[in-house]
Design an enzyme around this catalytic site. Sequence first.
Site, short mmCIF file in Angstrom:
data_model
loop_
_atom_site.label_atom_id
_atom_site.label_comp_id
_atom_site.label_asym_id
_atom_site.label_seq_id
_atom_site.Cartn_x
_atom_site.Cartn_y
_atom_site.Cartn_z
N GLU A 11 -6.73 -7.43 -1.34
CA GLU A 11 -7.42 -7.36 -0.05
C GLU A 11 -8.89 -7.00 -0.25
O GLU A 11 -9.22 -5.83 -0.44
CB GLU A 11 -6.77 -6.33 0.90
CG GLU A 11 -5.38 -6.70 1.36
CD GLU A 11 -4.83 -5.73 2.41
OE1 GLU A 11 -5.64 -4.97 3.01
OE2 GLU A 11 -3.61 -5.74 2.64
N GLU A 25 0.84 -1.22 0.00
CA GLU A 25 0.00 0.00 0.00
C GLU A 25 0.87 1.27 0.00
O GLU A 25 0.63 2.19 0.77
CB GLU A 25 -0.94 0.00 1.21
CG GLU A 25 -1.94 -1.15 1.19
CD GLU A 25 -3.02 -1.05 2.26
OE1 GLU A 25 -2.73 -0.53 3.35
OE2 GLU A 25 -4.15 -1.48 2.00
#
Length: 836
Positions: free
Chosen positions: A250, A181
């Site tokens: 995710e 991320e």
Amino acid sequence: MGGLNLVVVVVVLLNLMVYSGTASVSYDHKAIIVNGHRRILLSGSIHYPRSSPEMWPDLIQKAKEGGLDVIQTYVFWNGHEPQPGKYYFEERYDLVKFIKLVKQAGLYVHLRIGPYACAEWNFGGFPVWLKYVPGISFRTDNGPFKAAMQKFTTKIVNMMKAERLYESQGGPIILSQIENEYGPMEYELGEPGKAYSKWAAQMAVGQDTGVPWVMCKQDDAPDPIINSCNGFYCDYFSPNKAYKPKMWTEAWTGWFTEFGGPVPYRPAEDLAFSVARFIQKGGSFINYYMYHGGTNFGRTAGGPFIATSYDYDAPLDEYGLLRQPKWGHLKDLHRAIKLCEPALVSGDPTVRSLGNYQEAHVFKAKNGACAAFLANYNQHSFAKVAFGNMHYNLPPWSISILPDCKNTVYNTARIGAQSAQMKMTPVGGRFSWQSYNDELTSYGDNTFTTIGLLEQINTTRDISDYLWYMTDVKVNSDEGFLKSGKWPVLTVFSAGHALHVFINGKLSGTVYGSLENPKITFSDGVNLRAGVNKISLLSIAVGLPNIGPHFETWNAGVLGPVSLYGLNEGRRDLSWQKWSYKVGLEGEALSLHSLSRSAPVEWIDGYLVAQKQPLTWYKTTFNAPAGNEPLALDMGSMGKGQVWINGQSIGRYWPAYKAAGTCEACNYAGWFDEKKCLSYCGEPSQRWYHVPRSWIHPKGNLLVLFEELGGNPDGISIVKKEIASVCADIYEWQPTLMNYEMQASGKVNKPLRPKAHLSCAPGQKISSIKFASFGTPKGVCGSFREGSCHAHNSYDVFEKYCIGQESCSVTVAPPLFGGDPCPNVMKKLSVEAICS
């Protein structure tokens, strides 16, 4: 420019061919290709240190039975390298064992080496010693950081290669992730961020693993790295190059719990809808974050303020039990998707409008395979749509899956799987406690003195949550407050996260922050006397931060100012006087929680055991409860502290911190976020604390806890988690996979009615029917009620076929319930059975 672009494209494609040619795993724009076959891959996150090794085989098996192909996990650097160059791969950190168990089960692995994890894990997975490497700056174009990151990444890759665990060596690892991320961080840092992400990508590819690398939430991931999406919904996402597959690393199944916050949950219907949306838009890899969340044992929770439970409302609950109906509803979804796989991997969908908020995505293969996804995005109303000479009813906010472009096998809003109500049942008797009061530190052993206030993490190096700040305050006998009785006010500013204030050895007050606002201020009247007064501040860290720009620079502890108001002189600043410090508690230094404690300690027992005293250690012994159900400690009567069993830390407990927020009824339809569906408002954020069965012996287990605030240990009990009741809630013509397969095989040629399946846990039997209604019942599992239409024989068939059985199934057909109670009305069957 055109010529240059062409050269760039050719070079990139050559890179890809080289990359793909040497590996048994490659990719194109449709999918990950394993051994020459494009695959729709369904994956689930299971973090190995968040459960015990004894739980791993069962978790992996349940993931496989739930229809997964891949297990995804982070690698936790601070667990594996607690000191520079000193590595640990035992017990819960036995990464190789975990991956080999996944292989034994016939599943693949996506290994997210990071080594930044975030994951609501202490310090985001970084070891605390890394902060003290000279000249370091985390996650940017910084020499010392890149050297440490490359060294650890290479260590893990070489370990995997040595054990032949990459798919290119015949192992299960088909994907790896570098960084995590990083996109938002790169945006904030600018050029140094861009240089770092480019370096990280090149460093990863240079490891020559023979499998593709992924970067999530990283729109500019350099070739050949695949960029991927994280979020509650990812259908809008497209990879940064046309020849990369659409991956969702995710898919958030719920959300984490923080101390002081309610417990979030995500309806199974919406999660299934989000997955079907992604697949219909050409997605080919989906990972559930989390599939099993597990437990933040010890001091591994980050945040700060992340709870010890990392349940995440995942399909497997914290204890490893099936969360129904979520697990079952997703299992049915996965079977429906796999029926469509030949068409899904063959080409891109054609999209057809079916109405204002309705559309069809149709996939066709050259061999004639056809699959369709019919979507209704309207949050409020049903839609009747025409598709391929037939009509289909679509519930609000739902997608129907047609693996042959004709027959519906699954709708995301129609749950065929059973639901289960769980209960915590006390097992074993009351504990017989002993207590030991942690000394309010005198200026003696293990203390040091300096002028001014010190930052907490730099002082403790995170070897303990606790740091004592101690100073003396002299009060003259002519102070006005001694006569007036109006106490002076002590004001303490702290960077967090919690603070207990002691005046002359007595607890004067407590303050604590939250995940959103970790900084705290204590300001209250304090009882000072003439002469020398001892002010002792116990500052407490509740996990180190795991996310945010340069979170390694964030502070904790009493940074001041510390002031006294209401003296004759007005305000007295205590910040720059002499302060004494002690890292950790007396009981930690004495290893009171340990089985191998050396120093003798005087424990108090019987009626003298301290009740509701702050800074108290308690211990007892107990025998293992019979059975194999998962166990927990009910800590509802305690305040805040830590708990150990046989020397192993269960984690931080904090039942005194009640969940603030509004918990209202939650409709599955409509956009989901982490604040939409909440539970346990006004109750402890976490009351029960998981005790792995493998941590306890048949007899003589040592249970130790340290209580900061003062609780009542007599209220603590061991409980087992088990099924209380099971429910089915089925519409009369609801599509089912079993019926589709019967029709597809030619065994039957007429529409089949669905069945209600009920199943208690092994060793349990259905003892009674709490509710049954065929008609228009209302409510949900645990609180069903009759509607305006009800077949009066609804109970009879369940009492005949189900009582005394571990499981049973009943067809949803009017004759079984004594006929149709309301013709021309869409009916359903709701039933709840008690398991004993």
